[in-house]
Design a protein around this motif. Structure first.
Motif, PDB file in Angstrom:
ATOM      1  N   LEU A  26       0.849  -1.186   0.000  1.00 51.57           N
ATOM      2  CA  LEU A  26       0.000   0.000   0.000  1.00 51.57           C
ATOM      3  C   LEU A  26       0.889   1.241   0.000  1.00 51.57           C
ATOM      4  CD1 LEU A  26      -3.036   0.820   0.228  1.00 51.57           C
ATOM      5  CD2 LEU A  26      -2.682   0.929   2.705  1.00 51.57           C
ATOM      6  N   TYR A  27       0.636   2.184  -0.920  1.00 48.49           N
ATOM      7  CA  TYR A  27       1.506   3.361  -1.019  1.00 48.49           C
ATOM      8  C   TYR A  27       0.710   4.581  -1.481  1.00 48.49           C
ATOM      9  CZ  TYR A  27       1.540   2.426  -6.078  1.00 48.49           C
ATOM     10  OH  TYR A  27       1.169   2.220  -7.388  1.00 48.49           O
ATOM     11  N   ASN A  28       1.224   5.759  -1.145  1.00 48.97           N
ATOM     12  CA  ASN A  28       0.581   7.021  -1.515  1.00 48.97           C
ATOM     13  C   ASN A  28       1.139   7.523  -2.838  1.00 48.97           C
ATOM     14  OD1 ASN A  28      -1.104   9.280  -1.150  1.00 48.97           O
ATOM     15  ND2 ASN A  28       0.591  10.477  -0.308  1.00 48.97           N
ATOM     16  N   ILE A  29       0.248   7.882  -3.762  1.00 44.24           N
ATOM     17  CA  ILE A  29       0.659   8.384  -5.070  1.00 44.24           C
ATOM     18  C   ILE A  29       0.641   9.906  -5.109  1.00 44.24           C
ATOM     19  CG2 ILE A  29       0.074   8.457  -7.536  1.00 44.24           C
ATOM     20  CD1 ILE A  29      -1.142   5.648  -7.192  1.00 44.24           C
ATOM     21  N   ARG A  30      -0.447  10.502  -4.604  1.00 44.24           N
ATOM     22  CA  ARG A  30      -0.580  11.957  -4.702  1.00 44.24           C
ATOM     23  C   ARG A  30      -1.460  12.464  -3.570  1.00 44.24           C
ATOM     24  NH1 ARG A  30      -2.857  13.213 -10.173  1.00 44.24           N
ATOM     25  NH2 ARG A  30      -4.775  12.482  -9.196  1.00 44.24           N
ATOM     26  N   ASN A  31      -1.100  13.627  -3.025  1.00 48.46           N
ATOM     27  CA  ASN A  31      -1.904  14.277  -2.004  1.00 48.46           C
ATOM     28  C   ASN A  31      -2.957  15.169  -2.643  1.00 48.46           C
ATOM     29  OD1 ASN A  31      -0.277  13.115  -0.045  1.00 48.46           O
ATOM     30  ND2 ASN A  31       1.038  14.923   0.140  1.00 48.46           N
ATOM     31  N   GLY A  32      -4.006  15.459  -1.889  1.00 48.65           N
ATOM     32  CA  GLY A  32      -4.971  16.465  -2.290  1.00 48.65           C
ATOM     33  C   GLY A  32      -4.590  17.806  -1.699  1.00 48.65           C
ATOM     34  N   ALA A  33      -5.443  18.797  -1.877  1.00 48.95           N
ATOM     35  CA  ALA A  33      -5.156  20.133  -1.358  1.00 48.95           C
ATOM     36  C   ALA A  33      -5.018  20.133   0.160  1.00 48.95           C
ATOM     37  CB  ALA A  33      -6.263  21.095  -1.788  1.00 48.95           C
ATOM     38  N   SER A  34      -5.719  19.226   0.826  1.00 47.36           N
ATOM     39  CA  SER A  34      -5.685  19.178   2.289  1.00 47.36           C
ATOM     40  C   SER A  34      -4.723  18.130   2.832  1.00 47.36           C
ATOM     41  CB  SER A  34      -7.094  18.892   2.831  1.00 47.36           C
ATOM     42  OG  SER A  34      -7.994  19.899   2.418  1.00 47.36           O
ATOM     43  N   GLY A  35      -4.015  17.443   1.945  1.00 46.30           N
ATOM     44  CA  GLY A  35      -3.058  16.449   2.408  1.00 46.30           C
ATOM     45  C   GLY A  35      -3.327  15.073   1.839  1.00 46.30           C
ATOM     46  N   ALA A  36      -2.717  14.079   2.470  1.00 45.37           N
ATOM     47  CA  ALA A  36      -2.783  12.706   1.975  1.00 45.37           C
ATOM     48  C   ALA A  36      -4.087  12.032   2.376  1.00 45.37           C
ATOM     49  CB  ALA A  36      -1.605  11.906   2.514  1.00 45.37           C
ATOM     50  N   ALA A  37      -4.433  10.988   1.646  1.00 46.56           N
ATOM     51  CA  ALA A  37      -5.575  10.153   2.008  1.00 46.56           C
ATOM     52  C   ALA A  37      -5.266   9.424   3.308  1.00 46.56           C
ATOM     53  CB  ALA A  37      -5.862   9.150   0.895  1.00 46.56           C
ATOM     54  N   GLY A  38      -6.315   9.047   4.016  1.00 47.72           N
ATOM     55  CA  GLY A  38      -6.127   8.265   5.223  1.00 47.72           C
ATOM     56  C   GLY A  38      -6.056   6.789   4.881  1.00 47.72           C
ATOM     57  N   VAL A  39      -4.977   6.136   5.268  1.00 49.97           N
ATOM     58  CA  VAL A  39      -4.820   4.711   4.964  1.00 49.97           C
ATOM     59  C   VAL A  39      -4.416   3.960   6.223  1.00 49.97           C
ATOM     60  CG1 VAL A  39      -4.201   5.106   2.552  1.00 49.97           C
ATOM     61  CG2 VAL A  39      -2.400   4.986   4.268  1.00 49.97           C
ATOM     62  N   SER A  40      -4.859   2.729   6.314  1.00 52.46           N
ATOM     63  CA  SER A  40      -4.456   1.861   7.408  1.00 52.46           C
ATOM     64  C   SER A  40      -4.614   0.425   6.959  1.00 52.46           C
ATOM     65  CB  SER A  40      -5.306   2.117   8.661  1.00 52.46           C
ATOM     66  OG  SER A  40      -6.668   1.814   8.407  1.00 52.46           O
ATOM     67  N   GLY A  41      -3.895  -0.465   7.619  1.00 51.45           N
ATOM     68  CA  GLY A  41      -4.023  -1.875   7.280  1.00 51.45           C
ATOM     69  C   GLY A  41      -2.788  -2.653   7.656  1.00 51.45           C
ATOM     70  N   LEU A  42      -2.952  -3.949   7.750  1.00 49.16           N
ATOM     71  CA  LEU A  42      -1.851  -4.854   8.018  1.00 49.16           C
ATOM     72  C   LEU A  42      -1.060  -5.083   6.737  1.00 49.16           C
ATOM     73  CD1 LEU A  42      -3.852  -7.420  10.181  1.00 49.16           C
ATOM     74  CD2 LEU A  42      -2.353  -5.583  10.998  1.00 49.16           C
ATOM     75  N   PRO A  43       0.165  -5.633   6.823  1.00 49.16           N
ATOM     76  CA  PRO A  43       0.973  -5.832   5.612  1.00 49.16           C
ATOM     77  C   PRO A  43       0.259  -6.589   4.503  1.00 49.16           C
ATOM     78  CG  PRO A  43       2.312  -6.165   7.559  1.00 49.16           C
ATOM     79  CD  PRO A  43       0.909  -5.964   8.043  1.00 49.16           C
ATOM     80  N   ASN A  44      -0.567  -7.559   4.839  1.00 47.03           N
ATOM     81  CA  ASN A  44      -1.288  -8.324   3.823  1.00 47.03           C
ATOM     82  C   ASN A  44      -2.789  -8.051   3.837  1.00 47.03           C
ATOM     83  OD1 ASN A  44       0.995  -9.789   2.764  1.00 47.03           O
ATOM     84  ND2 ASN A  44       1.028 -10.896   4.697  1.00 47.03           N
ATOM     85  N   GLY A  45      -3.185  -6.908   4.422  1.00 41.87           N
ATOM     86  CA  GLY A  45      -4.589  -6.533   4.459  1.00 41.87           C
ATOM     87  C   GLY A  45      -5.289  -7.142   5.663  1.00 41.87           C
ATOM     88  N   PRO A  46      -6.550  -6.753   5.918  1.00 35.67           N
ATOM     89  CA  PRO A  46      -7.357  -5.841   5.102  1.00 35.67           C
ATOM     90  C   PRO A  46      -6.871  -4.397   5.187  1.00 35.67           C
ATOM     91  CG  PRO A  46      -8.507  -6.374   7.124  1.00 35.67           C
ATOM     92  CD  PRO A  46      -7.280  -7.233   7.103  1.00 35.67           C
ATOM     93  N   TYR A  47      -7.317  -3.574   4.221  1.00 30.93           N
ATOM     94  CA  TYR A  47      -6.893  -2.189   4.125  1.00 30.93           C
ATOM     95  C   TYR A  47      -8.115  -1.278   4.149  1.00 30.93           C
ATOM     96  CZ  TYR A  47      -2.972  -4.697   1.930  1.00 30.93           C
ATOM     97  OH  TYR A  47      -1.967  -5.579   1.638  1.00 30.93           O
ATOM     98  N   ASP A  48      -7.964  -0.123   4.794  1.00 29.41           N
ATOM     99  CA  ASP A  48      -8.966   0.940   4.743  1.00 29.41           C
ATOM    100  C   ASP A  48      -8.323   2.153   4.096  1.00 29.41           C
ATOM    101  OD1 ASP A  48     -11.301  -0.211   6.110  1.00 29.41           O
ATOM    102  OD2 ASP A  48      -9.955  -0.305   7.836  1.00 29.41           O
ATOM    103  N   ILE A  49      -8.958   2.676   3.050  1.00 32.15           N
ATOM    104  CA  ILE A  49      -8.393   3.775   2.272  1.00 32.15           C
ATOM    105  C   ILE A  49      -9.461   4.851   2.145  1.00 32.15           C
ATOM    106  CG2 ILE A  49      -7.362   4.435   0.067  1.00 32.15           C
ATOM    107  CD1 ILE A  49      -6.771   1.300  -0.194  1.00 32.15           C
ATOM    108  N   ALA A  50      -9.293   5.952   2.867  1.00 32.78           N
ATOM    109  CA  ALA A  50     -10.284   7.027   2.885  1.00 32.78           C
ATOM    110  C   ALA A  50      -9.836   8.151   1.955  1.00 32.78           C
ATOM    111  CB  ALA A  50     -10.468   7.545   4.303  1.00 32.78           C
ATOM    112  N   ILE A  51     -10.475   8.249   0.796  1.00 33.75           N
ATOM    113  CA  ILE A  51     -10.230   9.336  -0.152  1.00 33.75           C
ATOM    114  C   ILE A  51     -11.215  10.444   0.197  1.00 33.75           C
ATOM    115  CG2 ILE A  51     -10.160  10.008  -2.582  1.00 33.75           C
ATOM    116  CD1 ILE A  51      -8.093   7.890  -1.883  1.00 33.75           C
ATOM    117  N   THR A  52     -10.727  11.515   0.811  1.00 34.98           N
ATOM    118  CA  THR A  52     -11.622  12.539   1.336  1.00 34.98           C
ATOM    119  C   THR A  52     -11.830  13.708   0.387  1.00 34.98           C
ATOM    120  OG1 THR A  52      -9.757  13.597   2.471  1.00 34.98           O
ATOM    121  CG2 THR A  52     -11.013  11.954   3.705  1.00 34.98           C
ATOM    122  N   GLU A  53     -11.016  13.788  -0.687  1.00 37.18           N
ATOM    123  CA  GLU A  53     -11.175  14.881  -1.645  1.00 37.18           C
ATOM    124  C   GLU A  53     -10.549  14.494  -2.976  1.00 37.18           C
ATOM    125  OE1 GLU A  53      -9.131  18.270  -0.146  1.00 37.18           O
ATOM    126  OE2 GLU A  53      -7.215  17.250   0.018  1.00 37.18           O
ATOM    127  N   GLY A  54     -11.016  15.136  -4.047  1.00 33.94           N
ATOM    128  CA  GLY A  54     -10.426  14.917  -5.352  1.00 33.94           C
ATOM    129  C   GLY A  54      -8.952  15.295  -5.341  1.00 33.94           C
TER     130      GLY A  54
END
Length: 258
Positions: A26-54
């Protein structure tokens, strides 16, 4: 002729479907105007990925089948368990696929179209895809302004049209130098330029990829390809050598008898 037939049979026997060993990162590609997406998860998942803005964009990438041709994808799968009904674009907008492809010199990203109606029947609480599922679907090419090296100059392509190209992420050095058309949304880790050949992508510049709520909840990403199994190749090669030696000895004995 007999020896050639044995060689072909031996090599075909060695072709197996291997499951990725290193898994997905799991890795970050690009931030939004307010910063990075919220991500969490174990090395092999499950993963939670919160995209809060375009603008926010996150990847789940693997290099386990880098070096394989696109047409040799065996299986690509991911499970999605979040409530998708509240998303502006409906349940089919993410995750979507990005592959780094190359002809040995040039690189580009080929992507599915998550809003394309042809892809939507493939979604069933996630994806469980073979190359046959992708073959006749529209393939959009990104991250390279020069498409002259692609079939039909990169226009009007399906995944089948690109099947002979190789899945391979560019190196950190290559991405550091860059090329015309390489953008900030290319699937590479922000700040390090580490990239992976196969990527599930979350988020984009469009608001319809905003997840809302707790975000995308995904698990069990996997990828396989038909590749030679090293131990089988060794055994097969030894057998082929022995068969060849035996065949030549019999031939010499027959000549001597005459």
């Amino acid at each position: 002729m007999i020896f050639k037939s044995l060689a072909v049979a031996g090599l075909l026997t060695c072709m197996v479907t291997q499951t990725a060993s290193a898994g997905f990162i799991l890795y970050n590609i690009r931030n939004g105007a307010s910063g990075a997406a919220g991500v969490s998860g174990l090395p092999n998942g499950p993963y939670d990925i919160a995209i809060t803005e375009g603008g926010q964009k996150v990847g789940l990438g693997s290099s386990d089948i880098d070096g394989s041709k696109l047409k040799n994808i065996g299986n690509l799968a991911i499970t999605r368990t979040d409530d998708r009904t509240g998303m502006a674009a409906g349940p089919f907008s993410a995750p979507y696929l990005n592959f780094w492809i190359t002809d040995g010199t040039n690189y580009a990203v080929v992507a599915n179209e998550p809003s394309n109606a042809a892809f939507q029947p493939l979604f069933n609480n996630g994806y469980d895809l073979t190359f046959a599922d992708l073959a006749d679907k529209t393939a959009k090419v990104f991250e390279n302004a020069d498409t002259s090296w692609l079939p039909n100059n990169g226009v009007g392509l399906t995944f089948a049209d690109l099947g002979e190209l190789v899945i391979q992420a560019p190196t950190i050095a290559e991405l550091g130098v860059g090329w015309a058309g390489l953008g900030t949304g290319a699937p590479r880790e922000l700040g390090t330029n580490v990239a992976y050949g196969v990527n599930w992508i979350f988020g984009d510049t469009l608001e319809n990829y905003v997840s809302g709520g707790p975000g995308y909840a995904v698990s069990s990403p996997s990828v396989t390809a038909a590749v030679p199994e090293p131990s089988s190749l060794v055994i097969a090669c030894c057998g082929l050598v022995a068969a060849g030696v035996s065949f030549r000895r019999r031939k010499r004995a027959a000549v001597a008898a005459v």
